[in-house]
Write a protein that holds these residues in place. Structure first.
Motif, PDB file in Angstrom:
ATOM      1  N   PHE A   4     -13.485  60.342   8.168  1.00 20.77           N
ATOM      2  CA  PHE A   4     -12.222  59.670   7.925  1.00 20.77           C
ATOM      3  C   PHE A   4     -12.398  58.155   7.991  1.00 20.77           C
ATOM      4  O   PHE A   4     -11.959  57.420   7.114  1.00 20.77           O
ATOM      5  CB  PHE A   4     -11.206  60.134   8.977  1.00 20.77           C
ATOM      6  N   HIS A   8     -12.279  55.195   5.246  1.00 20.49           N
ATOM      7  CA  HIS A   8     -11.462  53.998   5.381  1.00 20.49           C
ATOM      8  C   HIS A   8     -12.275  52.743   5.097  1.00 20.49           C
ATOM      9  O   HIS A   8     -11.821  51.842   4.418  1.00 20.49           O
ATOM     10  CB  HIS A   8     -10.926  53.905   6.807  1.00 20.49           C
ATOM     11  N   LEU A  12     -12.237  54.648   0.341  1.00 19.12           N
ATOM     12  CA  LEU A  12     -10.850  55.061   0.236  1.00 19.12           C
ATOM     13  C   LEU A  12     -10.136  54.559  -1.013  1.00 19.12           C
ATOM     14  O   LEU A  12      -9.482  55.313  -1.725  1.00 19.12           O
ATOM     15  CB  LEU A  12     -10.185  54.487   1.483  1.00 19.12           C
ATOM     16  N   ILE A  16      -8.669  56.766  -4.277  1.00 21.93           N
ATOM     17  CA  ILE A  16      -7.291  56.805  -4.794  1.00 21.93           C
ATOM     18  C   ILE A  16      -7.284  56.449  -6.275  1.00 21.93           C
ATOM     19  O   ILE A  16      -6.616  57.078  -7.086  1.00 21.93           O
ATOM     20  CB  ILE A  16      -6.398  55.803  -4.033  1.00 21.93           C
ATOM     21  N   VAL A  73      -5.108  60.489   0.837  1.00 20.37           N
ATOM     22  CA  VAL A  73      -6.487  60.259   1.265  1.00 20.37           C
ATOM     23  C   VAL A  73      -6.801  61.119   2.489  1.00 20.37           C
ATOM     24  O   VAL A  73      -7.860  61.715   2.601  1.00 20.37           O
ATOM     25  CB  VAL A  73      -6.652  58.778   1.628  1.00 20.37           C
ATOM     26  N   LEU A  77      -3.189  64.961   9.279  1.00 13.27           N
ATOM     27  CA  LEU A  77      -3.102  63.914  10.305  1.00 13.27           C
ATOM     28  C   LEU A  77      -3.135  64.593  11.670  1.00 13.27           C
ATOM     29  O   LEU A  77      -2.344  65.497  11.935  1.00 13.27           O
ATOM     30  CB  LEU A  77      -1.808  63.113  10.147  1.00 13.27           C
ATOM     31  N   HIS A  79      -2.719  64.488  15.686  1.00  9.36           N
ATOM     32  CA  HIS A  79      -2.057  63.757  16.776  1.00  9.36           C
ATOM     33  C   HIS A  79      -1.982  64.633  18.019  1.00  9.36           C
ATOM     34  O   HIS A  79      -2.296  65.813  17.962  1.00  9.36           O
ATOM     35  CB  HIS A  79      -0.652  63.326  16.334  1.00  9.36           C
ATOM     36  N   SER A 139       1.839  59.033   3.342  1.00  6.84           N
ATOM     37  CA  SER A 139       0.473  58.715   2.888  1.00  6.84           C
ATOM     38  C   SER A 139      -0.269  57.842   3.891  1.00  6.84           C
ATOM     39  O   SER A 139      -1.498  57.831   3.923  1.00  6.84           O
ATOM     40  CB  SER A 139       0.534  57.972   1.557  1.00  6.84           C
ATOM     41  N   PHE A 140       0.453  57.062   4.699  1.00  2.00           N
ATOM     42  CA  PHE A 140      -0.178  56.195   5.702  1.00  2.00           C
ATOM     43  C   PHE A 140       0.201  56.634   7.116  1.00  2.00           C
ATOM     44  O   PHE A 140       0.073  55.869   8.067  1.00  2.00           O
ATOM     45  CB  PHE A 140       0.245  54.742   5.490  1.00  2.00           C
ATOM     46  N   GLY A 141       0.713  57.852   7.251  1.00  3.99           N
ATOM     47  CA  GLY A 141       1.193  58.298   8.549  1.00  3.99           C
ATOM     48  C   GLY A 141       2.553  57.696   8.852  1.00  3.99           C
ATOM     49  O   GLY A 141       3.222  57.134   7.966  1.00  3.99           O
ATOM     50  N   ARG A 145       1.145  55.325  15.459  1.00  2.00           N
ATOM     51  CA  ARG A 145      -0.256  55.492  15.039  1.00  2.00           C
ATOM     52  C   ARG A 145      -0.404  55.444  13.529  1.00  2.00           C
ATOM     53  O   ARG A 145      -1.435  55.832  12.985  1.00  2.00           O
ATOM     54  CB  ARG A 145      -0.823  56.813  15.561  1.00  2.00           C
ATOM     55  N   CYS A 147      -1.042  53.896   9.783  1.00  2.00           N
ATOM     56  CA  CYS A 147      -2.135  53.017   9.363  1.00  2.00           C
ATOM     57  C   CYS A 147      -1.743  51.540   9.507  1.00  2.00           C
ATOM     58  O   CYS A 147      -0.729  51.109   8.960  1.00  2.00           O
ATOM     59  CB  CYS A 147      -2.454  53.317   7.899  1.00  2.00           C
ATOM     60  N   PRO A 148      -2.555  50.746  10.202  1.00  2.00           N
ATOM     61  CA  PRO A 148      -2.239  49.322  10.309  1.00  2.00           C
ATOM     62  C   PRO A 148      -2.673  48.534   9.068  1.00  2.00           C
ATOM     63  O   PRO A 148      -2.371  47.354   8.942  1.00  2.00           O
ATOM     64  CB  PRO A 148      -3.060  48.875  11.537  1.00  2.00           C
ATOM     65  N   GLY A 149      -3.394  49.218   8.156  1.00  2.00           N
ATOM     66  CA  GLY A 149      -3.907  48.509   6.962  1.00  2.00           C
ATOM     67  C   GLY A 149      -3.058  48.747   5.727  1.00  2.00           C
ATOM     68  O   GLY A 149      -3.533  48.542   4.604  1.00  2.00           O
ATOM     69  N   GLY A 153      -4.224  47.826   2.076  1.00  2.12           N
ATOM     70  CA  GLY A 153      -4.589  48.996   1.275  1.00  2.12           C
ATOM     71  C   GLY A 153      -3.799  49.053  -0.022  1.00  2.12           C
ATOM     72  O   GLY A 153      -4.359  49.225  -1.103  1.00  2.12           O
TER      73      GLY A 153
HETATM   74  C1  HEM Z   1      -4.618  52.776   0.460  1.00  2.00           C
HETATM   75  C2  HEM Z   1      -5.401  52.660   1.508  1.00  2.00           C
HETATM   76  C3  HEM Z   1      -5.199  53.385   2.827  1.00  2.00           C
HETATM   77  C4  HEM Z   1      -4.624  54.607   3.104  1.00  2.00           C
HETATM   78  C5  HEM Z   1      -3.989  55.597   2.116  1.00  2.00           C
HETATM   79  C6  HEM Z   1      -4.689  54.812   4.539  1.00  2.00           C
HETATM   80  C7  HEM Z   1      -4.214  55.927   5.211  1.00  2.00           C
HETATM   81  C8  HEM Z   1      -4.275  56.113   6.576  1.00  2.00           C
HETATM   82  C9  HEM Z   1      -3.782  57.268   7.280  1.00  2.00           C
HETATM   83  C10 HEM Z   1      -3.099  58.475   6.628  1.00  2.00           C
HETATM   84  C11 HEM Z   1      -4.012  57.094   8.607  1.00  2.00           C
HETATM   85  C12 HEM Z   1      -3.668  58.075   9.753  1.00  2.00           C
HETATM   86  C13 HEM Z   1      -2.283  57.819  10.270  1.00  2.00           C
HETATM   87  C14 HEM Z   1      -1.849  58.874  11.266  1.00  2.00           C
HETATM   88  O1  HEM Z   1      -2.708  59.494  11.913  1.00  2.00           O
HETATM   89  O2  HEM Z   1      -0.644  59.080  11.431  1.00  2.00           O
HETATM   90  C15 HEM Z   1      -4.662  55.802   8.763  1.00  2.00           C
HETATM   91  C16 HEM Z   1      -5.070  55.276   9.964  1.00  2.00           C
HETATM   92  C17 HEM Z   1      -5.737  54.078  10.097  1.00  2.00           C
HETATM   93  N1  HEM Z   1      -6.030  53.174   9.090  1.00  2.00           N
HETATM   94 FE1  HEM Z   1      -5.643  53.418   7.110  1.00  2.00          FE
HETATM   95  N2  HEM Z   1      -5.302  53.702   5.107  1.00  2.00           N
HETATM   96  C18 HEM Z   1      -5.616  52.807   4.110  1.00  2.00           C
HETATM   97  C19 HEM Z   1      -6.204  51.576   4.240  1.00  2.00           C
HETATM   98  C20 HEM Z   1      -6.606  51.025   5.431  1.00  2.00           C
HETATM   99  C21 HEM Z   1      -7.195  49.717   5.581  1.00  2.00           C
HETATM  100  C22 HEM Z   1      -7.426  48.748   4.415  1.00  2.00           C
HETATM  101  C23 HEM Z   1      -7.464  49.551   6.909  1.00  2.00           C
HETATM  102  C24 HEM Z   1      -8.069  48.386   7.651  1.00  2.00           C
HETATM  103  C25 HEM Z   1      -8.304  47.219   7.117  1.00  2.00           C
HETATM  104  C26 HEM Z   1      -7.037  50.763   7.602  1.00  2.00           C
HETATM  105  C27 HEM Z   1      -7.155  50.988   8.955  1.00  2.00           C
HETATM  106  C28 HEM Z   1      -6.694  52.111   9.631  1.00  2.00           C
HETATM  107  C29 HEM Z   1      -6.833  52.329  11.076  1.00  2.00           C
HETATM  108  C30 HEM Z   1      -7.530  51.401  12.083  1.00  2.00           C
HETATM  109  C31 HEM Z   1      -6.228  53.555  11.361  1.00  2.00           C
HETATM  110  C32 HEM Z   1      -6.079  54.251  12.740  1.00  2.00           C
HETATM  111  C33 HEM Z   1      -4.735  53.854  13.352  1.00  2.00           C
HETATM  112  C34 HEM Z   1      -4.489  54.523  14.713  1.00  2.00           C
HETATM  113  O3  HEM Z   1      -5.055  55.580  14.968  1.00  2.00           O
HETATM  114  O4  HEM Z   1      -3.693  53.988  15.492  1.00  2.00           O
HETATM  115  N3  HEM Z   1      -6.513  51.621   6.669  1.00  2.00           N
HETATM  116  N4  HEM Z   1      -4.806  55.220   7.510  1.00  2.00           N
END
Ligand code: HEM
Length: 207
Positions: A4, A8, A12, A16, A73, A77, A79, A139-141, A145, A147-149, A153
């Motif tokens: 995963f 990321h 990723l 997409i 992606v 999820l 948790h 799509s980003f949760g 928790r 996604c901070p990105g 993204g």
């Molecule tokens: C289109 C692009 C992206 C998609 C679709 C995406 C999607 C996701 C998803 C579904 C999760 C899990 C959320 C959950 O568990 O509820 C996640 C977590 C995370 N994403 Fe992304 N993401 C993207 C881009 C990025 C980018 C660019 C970064 C950093 C620069 C990033 C950093 C993270 C981090 C650090 C987490 C873990 C957050 C946590 O556990 O608190 N993501 N992302």
């Protein structure tokens, strides 16, 4: 989990765009033409699309949302419950692992009309976004928790897709018909196409 985060870090956005958006647009030539027309109207054919153009590209945003709905992606999820709670009548004890199937939610017929179809227009005039405010599209949760990105993204995906569709016309190899494109995906912590997308570009800008 390693997969995963590796996804990321690198693959990723490519996933997409290539596996989701570009393949769907090639399977739906009308949507491809509509997006190219929007890009021509907003940007023209004399220069490449830039980040500052994105806010004017409404159909592009709908195509990206629809792609994320059908091809998340992270389909699952994972948790943990921080306290006892009840969801839909089910008791969830504190510390339980909870797996949320974002892929199934995105295709749930009780939440989406023609759920299996790629129809970006479904987002026209709708306030449903991908930022975790609407539980039918996570799509980003969602929640703390999520996604901070998100912003980075979305910007990268929109800009890359816009440039690919604006700069090039795309054809399938060996006179393959759009409906013959195999969209099967392998289910896992991340989703991947079973068959690699092969697409032939031809340059269409004037410069
Ligand atoms: C289109 C692009 C992206 C998609 C679709 C995406 C999607 C996701 C998803 C579904 C999760 C899990 C959320 C959950 O568990 O509820 C996640 C977590 C995370 N994403 Fe992304 N993401 C993207 C881009 C990025 C980018 C660019 C970064 C950093 C620069 C990033 C950093 C993270 C981090 C650090 C987490 C873990 C957050 C946590 O556990 O608190 N993501 N992302």
């Amino acid at each position: 989990m390693a997969n995963f985060f590796a996804g990321h870090a690198g693959g990723l956005h490519g996933h997409i765009i290539n596996n989701g958006a570009l393949a769907e647009l090639m399977r739906h030539p009308k949507a491809m033409k509509k997006l190219q027309k929007e890009l021509e109207d907003v940007v023209g054919l004399e220069r490449m699309v830039e980040e500052s153009d994105l806010e004017k590209l409404d159909y592009l945003s709908m195509v990206v949302k629809e792609t994320l709905r059908l091809h998340p992606v992270a389909p699952l999820l994972a948790h943990a419950a921080t306290e006892d709670c009840t969801v839909n009548g089910y008791h969830i004890p504190k510390k339980s692992y909870v797996i949320i199937n974002a892929w199934a939610i995105g295709r749930d017929p009780s939440a989406w009309t023609d759920a299996e179809e790629f129809i970006p227009e479904r987002f026209e005039g709708s306030d449903v976004d991908v930022r975790g405010n609407h539980y039918q599209l996570i799509s980003f949760g969602s929640g703390r928790r999520r996604c901070p990105g998100i912003q980075l993204g979305l910007t990268v995906v929109q800009l890359m897709l816009a440039q690919l569709v604006h700069c090039f016309d795309w054809e399938l190899p060996n006179n393959m018909l759009p409906e013959e494109l195999d969209m099967s995906e392998a289910f896992g912590i991340t989703m991947a196409r079973v068959k690699r997308l092969i697409a032939i570009p031809s340059y269409r800008l004037h410069k």
